[in-house]
Design an enzyme around this catalytic site. Structure first.
Site, PDB file in Angstrom:
ATOM      1  N   HIS A 226      -2.453   0.945  -3.158  1.00 29.02           N
ATOM      2  CA  HIS A 226      -1.881   0.148  -4.139  1.00 29.02           C
ATOM      3  C   HIS A 226      -0.412   0.430  -3.753  1.00 29.02           C
ATOM      4  O   HIS A 226       0.560   0.252  -4.768  1.00 29.02           O
ATOM      5  CB  HIS A 226      -2.343   0.433  -5.485  1.00 29.02           C
ATOM      6  CG  HIS A 226      -1.852  -0.331  -6.382  1.00 29.02           C
ATOM      7  ND1 HIS A 226      -1.158  -0.166  -7.638  1.00 29.02           N
ATOM      8  CD2 HIS A 226      -1.992  -1.743  -6.574  1.00 29.02           C
ATOM      9  CE1 HIS A 226      -0.580  -0.976  -8.384  1.00 29.02           C
ATOM     10  NE2 HIS A 226      -1.340  -2.079  -7.722  1.00 29.02           N
ATOM     11  N   LYS A 228       3.590   0.599  -2.674  1.00 27.89           N
ATOM     12  CA  LYS A 228       4.700  -0.511  -1.956  1.00 27.89           C
ATOM     13  C   LYS A 228       5.572   0.517  -1.519  1.00 27.89           C
ATOM     14  O   LYS A 228       6.619   0.864  -2.310  1.00 27.89           O
ATOM     15  CB  LYS A 228       5.196  -1.430  -2.837  1.00 27.89           C
ATOM     16  CG  LYS A 228       4.097  -2.336  -3.408  1.00 27.89           C
ATOM     17  CD  LYS A 228       3.391  -1.863  -4.718  1.00 27.89           C
ATOM     18  CE  LYS A 228       2.527  -3.141  -5.503  1.00 27.89           C
ATOM     19  NZ  LYS A 228       1.735  -2.200  -6.468  1.00 27.89           N
ATOM     20  N   ASP A 233      15.099   4.097   8.716  1.00 28.32           N
ATOM     21  CA  ASP A 233      15.572   5.056   9.442  1.00 28.32           C
ATOM     22  C   ASP A 233      15.758   6.511   8.793  1.00 28.32           C
ATOM     23  O   ASP A 233      16.690   7.096   9.260  1.00 28.32           O
ATOM     24  CB  ASP A 233      17.257   4.592   9.515  1.00 28.32           C
ATOM     25  CG  ASP A 233      17.421   3.403  10.685  1.00 28.32           C
ATOM     26  OD1 ASP A 233      16.390   3.134  11.309  1.00 28.32           O
ATOM     27  OD2 ASP A 233      18.410   2.751  10.263  1.00 28.32           O
ATOM     28  N   HIS A 410       4.996  -6.983 -14.853  1.00 25.26           N
ATOM     29  CA  HIS A 410       4.457  -6.091 -13.608  1.00 25.26           C
ATOM     30  C   HIS A 410       5.148  -4.998 -13.442  1.00 25.26           C
ATOM     31  O   HIS A 410       4.447  -4.246 -12.635  1.00 25.26           O
ATOM     32  CB  HIS A 410       4.276  -6.847 -12.388  1.00 25.26           C
ATOM     33  CG  HIS A 410       3.489  -6.414 -11.338  1.00 25.26           C
ATOM     34  ND1 HIS A 410       3.603  -5.903 -10.246  1.00 25.26           N
ATOM     35  CD2 HIS A 410       2.001  -6.468 -11.446  1.00 25.26           C
ATOM     36  CE1 HIS A 410       2.717  -5.371  -9.368  1.00 25.26           C
ATOM     37  NE2 HIS A 410       1.452  -5.840 -10.259  1.00 25.26           N
ATOM     38  N   LYS A 412       6.295  -1.237 -13.719  1.00 28.66           N
ATOM     39  CA  LYS A 412       5.541   0.123 -14.052  1.00 28.66           C
ATOM     40  C   LYS A 412       6.776   1.377 -14.195  1.00 28.66           C
ATOM     41  O   LYS A 412       6.912   2.025 -13.394  1.00 28.66           O
ATOM     42  CB  LYS A 412       4.606   0.347 -12.940  1.00 28.66           C
ATOM     43  CG  LYS A 412       3.499  -0.706 -12.674  1.00 28.66           C
ATOM     44  CD  LYS A 412       3.680  -1.083 -11.107  1.00 28.66           C
ATOM     45  CE  LYS A 412       2.825  -2.248 -10.645  1.00 28.66           C
ATOM     46  NZ  LYS A 412       1.713  -2.545 -11.405  1.00 28.66           N
ATOM     47  N   ASP A 417      12.950  10.544 -23.734  1.00 30.74           N
ATOM     48  CA  ASP A 417      14.037  11.275 -24.040  1.00 30.74           C
ATOM     49  C   ASP A 417      15.359  11.039 -23.549  1.00 30.74           C
ATOM     50  O   ASP A 417      16.258  11.490 -23.646  1.00 30.74           O
ATOM     51  CB  ASP A 417      13.970  12.759 -23.958  1.00 30.74           C
ATOM     52  CG  ASP A 417      12.923  13.216 -24.969  1.00 30.74           C
ATOM     53  OD1 ASP A 417      12.539  12.590 -25.711  1.00 30.74           O
ATOM     54  OD2 ASP A 417      12.550  14.473 -24.659  1.00 30.74           O
TER      55      ASP A 417
END
Length: 492
Positions: A226, A228, A233, A410, A412, A417
């Site tokens: 899952h 991404k 470089d 979508h 996440k 604090d």
């Protein structure tokens, strides 16, 4: 006997089903999994003939320590250990930094720092990218300037408009003699034969992660990559919620017509080396032609010297069914339990395990301001109602829940604090914590936390606050659907 069997086919099938189910139940109990997950699997084995076996086959089997993930052997590879050791900070050094900027987060840092694949890095510059268009604009610009290598790992890559534009950038880089290597998830991605031929002819190396023929009828479909990740470089890296697909670009011409709200992160600095290590581990796994550790040569250019003037502390936490510990879940748990003032969470899927659920309720009852934002209409019917089954106890603890109604939320992210934040691929659910391969950036920086807090406040203008009194009056039919879907929660 044969005549009886022929005349009682259904009875014979049921007998066979329950013989297999009893065997599965025995192995399920012996595996000492999470009791709730075990009970959910046992329930479906007993209550739903045939279907229950299918659910167990797809979702109940536990592979965290299975030989199917033999790529863990790479952690012993001398070259990888060498780069990890270069980044590793001793506990004594961490104590020095505790007084400077880590303060109450020192426990969180040490938790993952003892796992050398999640070391604390200091010399980093960070940029938060809101939504797909900003993310692609930034990635495309960096791809155009790549000089040595481009390493990619995506759950979804589709050869639609944005996907083909992405592939064209990779081909252009390859023509400049830049090394391009891609890992794509076999279930999440959809690449046509033409797209693969284009990449192959250009000299781009690409491999499917745990390839399947029919993604819906194989147990491997349950353990997906899952992540991404985009590494350029060895000193520029991207991670977050944005996949390579038109769905993530809010263009009126998109087929989905759904507004997609997402968050991605650009990293420049030493944290990219930790991302590179994680990418190498999966590259070794997907390359069937690599049989021995001696077959893997890691060029020094993968880990270049970096003189970054900015000093934003970052840990890269990765987890999956191959890890001994649920690293990301444990980091989130530690951040919640050490919160003193506020916790802001955005997640498309809110199906917390018992540890996270208890931590959130305990934080709210101890006067920590807990706010959770989820989409009102997600892309999974079962996950949507399973998520809603937790609302009552969360609200009763004093936490606040917001429904995002502009489109698909979508992103996440979590901010604690106003001084710690995480951006990554992990949802707040069982699948991300226990089943899928995920990666998150843990950020110890006031400015990034403030930026994410401001975005949270902006997103609130597109939200509906859930009021406990009103929520309790929802229809009985909805309550039944929520309770039913909650039974599936450990399996979703």
């Amino acid at each position: 006997m044969i005549d009886w069997i022929l005349n009682n086919k259904w009875t014979c099938l049921l007998i066979i089903n329950y013989i297999i189910a009893l065997s599965a139940a025995f192995f399920l109990i012996r595996s000492n999994q999470n009791p709730r997950k075990t009970l959910s699997s046992l329930l479906f084995l007993v209550a739903f003939p045939f279907v229950g076996l299918g659910i167990y086959y797809f979702f109940g089997l536990e592979y965290r320590k299975s030989k199917i993930f033999k790529r863990k052997d790479l952690t012993a590879h001398d070259l990888v250990k060498q780069w990890n050791n270069r980044l590793h900070l001793s506990d004594e050094k961490l104590i020095e930094y505790e007084n400077d900027f880590l303060e109450d987060r020192i426990k969180l840092v040490k938790l993952l720092n003892h796992n050398q694949a999640a070391v604390l890095t200091l010399k980093n510059d960070l940029k938060v990218l809101i939504n797909g268009q900003a993310t692609f604009n930034s990635i495309f610009k960096d791809l155009d300037q790549a000089k040595d290598h481009i390493h990619l790992e995506y759950f979804i890559i589709t050869d639609d408009r944005i996907g083909n534009a992405f592939i064209d950038k990779l081909i252009a880089a390859r023509k400049r003699d830049v090394e391009v290597k891609l890992i794509y998830d076999s279930v999440g991605s959809s690449l046509s034969r033409n797209a693969k031929q284009k990449m192959e002819q250009a000299g781009i190396e690409f491999h499917a992660f745990m390839p399947v023929i029919f993604s819906n009828v194989t147990r491997k479909a349950n353990y997906r990559n899952h992540r991404k990740i985009c590494i350029i470089d060895g000193h520029i890296g991207y991670l977050g919620g944005v996949n390579i697909s038109d769905d993530y670009v809010n263009d009126p011409e998109n087929r989905s017509k759904t507004y997609w709200r997402d968050t991605h992160l650009r990293i420049e600095g030493h944290a990219v080396k930790s991302m590179q290590v994680q990418w190498l581990l999966n590259w070794y796994f997907v390359c069937d032609h690599i049989k021995e550790e001696t077959d893997l040569i890691i060029p020094d250019s993968y880990f270049p010297e970096i003189d970054e003037s900015k000093n934003k502390p970052v840990q890269i936490a990765a987890s999956g069914p191959d890890t001994d510990w649920a690293n990301i879940m444990e980091a989130i748990f530690m951040a919640i339990t050490t919160a003193e003032k506020s916790i802001k969470i955005t997640t498309p899927y809110f199906i917390p395990n018992e540890a996270i659920l208890t931590a959130l309720k305990s934080a709210a009852r101890s006067d920590v301001k807990v706010e959770i934002m989820v989409p009102k209409d997600g892309d999974s019917w079962a996950a949507r109602y399973a998520s809603r089954s937790y609302f009552r106890e969360i609200l009763e603890s004093g936490a606040k829940i917001y429904w995002y109604h502009r489109g698909m939320l979508h992103a996440k992210t979590m901010v604690v604090d106003e001084e710690f934040a995480t951006i990554g691929t992990s949802n707040m659910d069982y699948r991300s914590f226990d089943i899928n391969f995920e990666i998150n950036a843990l950020i110890f920086d006031d400015h990034i936390s403030e930026e994410l807090n401001e975005q949270f406040e902006e997103d609130l203008s597109h939200c509906e606050k859930i009021i406990l009194e009103k929520w309790l009056k929802r229809s009985k039919w909805n309550k039944i659907k929520e309770s039913f879907c909650r039974l599936w929660a450990p399996l979703l």
